[in-house]
Design a protein around this motif. Sequence first.
Motif, mmCIF file in Angstrom:
data_model
loop_
_atom_site.group_PDB
_atom_site.id
_atom_site.type_symbol
_atom_site.label_atom_id
_atom_site.label_comp_id
_atom_site.label_asym_id
_atom_site.label_seq_id
_atom_site.Cartn_x
_atom_site.Cartn_y
_atom_site.Cartn_z
ATOM 1 N N ASP A 98 0.692 -1.085 0.194
ATOM 2 C CA ASP A 98 0.022 0.024 0.141
ATOM 3 C C ASP A 98 0.889 1.429 0.059
ATOM 4 O OD1 ASP A 98 1.016 -0.064 2.593
ATOM 5 O OD2 ASP A 98 -0.865 0.165 3.611
ATOM 6 N N VAL A 99 2.125 0.851 -0.323
ATOM 7 C CA VAL A 99 2.941 2.190 -0.485
ATOM 8 C C VAL A 99 2.565 3.145 -1.567
ATOM 9 C CG1 VAL A 99 4.616 1.250 -1.969
ATOM 10 C CG2 VAL A 99 5.283 3.024 -0.584
ATOM 11 N N VAL A 100 2.536 4.450 -1.386
ATOM 12 C CA VAL A 100 2.229 5.380 -2.339
ATOM 13 C C VAL A 100 3.443 6.344 -2.650
ATOM 14 C CG1 VAL A 100 0.939 7.423 -2.847
ATOM 15 C CG2 VAL A 100 -0.198 5.735 -1.707
ATOM 16 N N VAL A 101 3.969 6.426 -3.943
ATOM 17 C CA VAL A 101 4.920 6.970 -4.398
ATOM 18 C C VAL A 101 4.390 7.882 -5.485
ATOM 19 C CG1 VAL A 101 7.047 6.805 -5.853
ATOM 20 C CG2 VAL A 101 6.433 5.024 -4.143
ATOM 21 N N ASN A 102 4.666 9.080 -5.274
ATOM 22 C CA ASN A 102 4.248 10.309 -6.092
ATOM 23 C C ASN A 102 5.461 11.363 -6.098
ATOM 24 O OD1 ASN A 102 3.676 12.225 -4.115
ATOM 25 N ND2 ASN A 102 1.741 11.286 -3.893
ATOM 26 N N LYS A 103 5.334 12.539 -6.852
ATOM 27 C CA LYS A 103 6.138 13.529 -6.658
ATOM 28 C C LYS A 103 6.340 14.330 -5.418
ATOM 29 C CE LYS A 103 5.633 14.447 -11.857
ATOM 30 N NZ LYS A 103 4.994 15.314 -12.879
ATOM 31 N N GLN A 104 5.611 14.043 -4.538
ATOM 32 C CA GLN A 104 5.747 14.559 -3.312
ATOM 33 C C GLN A 104 6.478 13.450 -2.251
ATOM 34 O OE1 GLN A 104 4.921 17.779 -1.910
ATOM 35 N NE2 GLN A 104 4.974 18.522 -3.952
ATOM 36 N N ARG A 105 6.078 12.005 -2.688
ATOM 37 C CA ARG A 105 6.593 11.023 -1.786
ATOM 38 C C ARG A 105 7.616 10.074 -2.762
ATOM 39 N NH1 ARG A 105 2.631 9.921 1.951
ATOM 40 N NH2 ARG A 105 2.943 7.749 1.802
ATOM 41 N N GLY A 191 14.163 7.707 -7.931
ATOM 42 C CA GLY A 191 13.435 7.508 -6.556
ATOM 43 C C GLY A 191 12.099 7.950 -6.452
ATOM 44 N N PHE A 192 11.576 8.472 -7.525
ATOM 45 C CA PHE A 192 10.253 9.041 -7.618
ATOM 46 C C PHE A 192 9.411 8.121 -8.449
ATOM 47 C CE2 PHE A 192 10.179 12.968 -5.041
ATOM 48 C CZ PHE A 192 11.469 13.091 -4.754
ATOM 49 N N SER A 193 9.987 7.051 -9.175
ATOM 50 C CA SER A 193 9.029 6.204 -9.900
ATOM 51 C C SER A 193 8.425 5.103 -9.398
ATOM 52 C CB SER A 193 10.288 5.639 -11.051
ATOM 53 O OG SER A 193 9.465 4.725 -11.867
ATOM 54 N N GLU A 194 6.984 5.212 -9.707
ATOM 55 C CA GLU A 194 6.317 3.930 -9.046
ATOM 56 C C GLU A 194 6.904 2.571 -9.731
ATOM 57 O OE1 GLU A 194 2.058 3.316 -9.994
ATOM 58 O OE2 GLU A 194 1.822 3.746 -7.900
ATOM 59 N N HIS A 195 7.455 2.498 -10.737
ATOM 60 C CA HIS A 195 8.086 1.273 -11.189
ATOM 61 C C HIS A 195 9.024 0.712 -10.173
ATOM 62 C CE1 HIS A 195 6.107 0.539 -15.216
ATOM 63 N NE2 HIS A 195 5.880 1.997 -15.079
ATOM 64 N N GLN A 196 9.718 1.521 -9.479
ATOM 65 C CA GLN A 196 10.862 1.150 -8.649
ATOM 66 C C GLN A 196 10.237 0.182 -7.784
ATOM 67 O OE1 GLN A 196 13.623 4.089 -7.488
ATOM 68 N NE2 GLN A 196 14.249 3.018 -5.909
ATOM 69 N N THR A 197 8.813 0.182 -7.431
ATOM 70 C CA THR A 197 8.373 -0.454 -6.115
ATOM 71 C C THR A 197 8.366 -1.936 -6.462
ATOM 72 O OG1 THR A 197 6.204 -0.109 -7.148
ATOM 73 C CG2 THR A 197 7.012 1.570 -5.419
ATOM 74 N N GLY A 198 8.305 -1.978 -8.030
ATOM 75 C CA GLY A 198 8.122 -3.505 -8.227
ATOM 76 C C GLY A 198 6.525 -4.143 -8.387
ATOM 77 N N ALA A 283 -0.289 15.605 -5.205
ATOM 78 C CA ALA A 283 1.092 15.886 -5.508
ATOM 79 C C ALA A 283 1.275 16.242 -7.080
ATOM 80 C CB ALA A 283 1.972 14.358 -5.214
ATOM 81 N N PRO A 284 0.886 17.221 -7.318
ATOM 82 C CA PRO A 284 0.903 17.716 -8.683
ATOM 83 C C PRO A 284 2.380 18.027 -9.170
ATOM 84 C CG PRO A 284 0.431 19.578 -7.429
ATOM 85 C CD PRO A 284 0.343 18.546 -6.470
ATOM 86 N N ASP A 285 3.126 18.316 -8.342
ATOM 87 C CA ASP A 285 4.562 18.351 -8.868
ATOM 88 C C ASP A 285 5.717 18.231 -7.727
ATOM 89 O OD1 ASP A 285 6.493 19.194 -10.387
ATOM 90 O OD2 ASP A 285 5.701 20.901 -11.244
ATOM 91 N N TYR A 286 6.876 18.224 -8.011
ATOM 92 C CA TYR A 286 7.761 17.974 -7.155
ATOM 93 C C TYR A 286 7.878 19.257 -6.191
ATOM 94 C CZ TYR A 286 9.774 14.265 -10.322
ATOM 95 O OH TYR A 286 9.620 13.326 -11.163
#
Length: 287
Positions: A98-105, A191-198, A283-286
């Motif tokens: 349930d990890v959430v990765v976006n431009k703010q996270r 470090g901000f790509s959701e693909h990195q979570t697998g 998280a609209p942007d960094y």
Amino acid sequence: MNTAKPVLLAAALLGLAGLMAGCAPGEPPSPGESTTAVSPGGASASPSASAGGSPSQGTGPATRSPEPAETSASASPTGAETEEPQAQGGHDDPARIDVVVNKQRPLEPLDYFPADLATPALTPGPGGDDAQLRAAAAKAAERMFAAAAADGAPMTVLSGFRSYETQVATYQHWVDVNGKAGADRVSARPGFSEHQTGLSMDIGDASGSCRLEACFADTPAGAWAAQNAHRFGFVVRYQPGQESVTGYSAEPWHLRYIGTKDAGAMFSSGAKTLETYYGLPAAPDYR
Ligand SMILES: [Zn+2]
């Protein structure tokens, strides 16, 4: 195997393959923009780069490590503003589904590497030959692909896990080509790509049409995924009209695994983003 491939080549290919993918290489505001922006030398074909940039760690045993998050804390959110899951760590543990990765996270650590990557048996599209996903997502993907094919909407996998190292090279490539601002439009920062979570993958329609394009939503596979992916634990991560929340324009091909319980609940609730569903800031942007 992929170890032999130069990182830069992988990066260039990734840039192309994932161009429209807010995916790992981020997401360009519009297909047209990405197309014009692309003029690197890496126009090689057969972009089998998705997972190719991670020579350091290979495929882990597919059966190891149970899914901690699947059974534990995913039951609570029924409403868009439910905050309860945050007590579990706020969706910031990359090891949880349930990890959430976006431009703010960003991922923490930035170079997070999944411990249980597996290579699911999926029909590969361009670049998807060696796509990896975390074990639970891999199994779910196999079931989903089988169901889609049975329903007459065969799909292909275009990309799965992408390592931090791959993203460093990919992002830098775009900085070199377009400058930082330009790079941010087409590639996620390392470090901000959701693909990195697998836990994320890009799918295609077996016909090959509308690959990584908005019109993928209208292909059999795209339409099927939008209505059925949740039954297998996946959600369409970047839906139309949610740029101000997710930071990316629509990507009907980018699926994110969050487990069947949450995916089903999110679908039923009508929430269109993980941020809304889990009650997290837009998280609209960094930063
Ligand atoms: Zn993607």
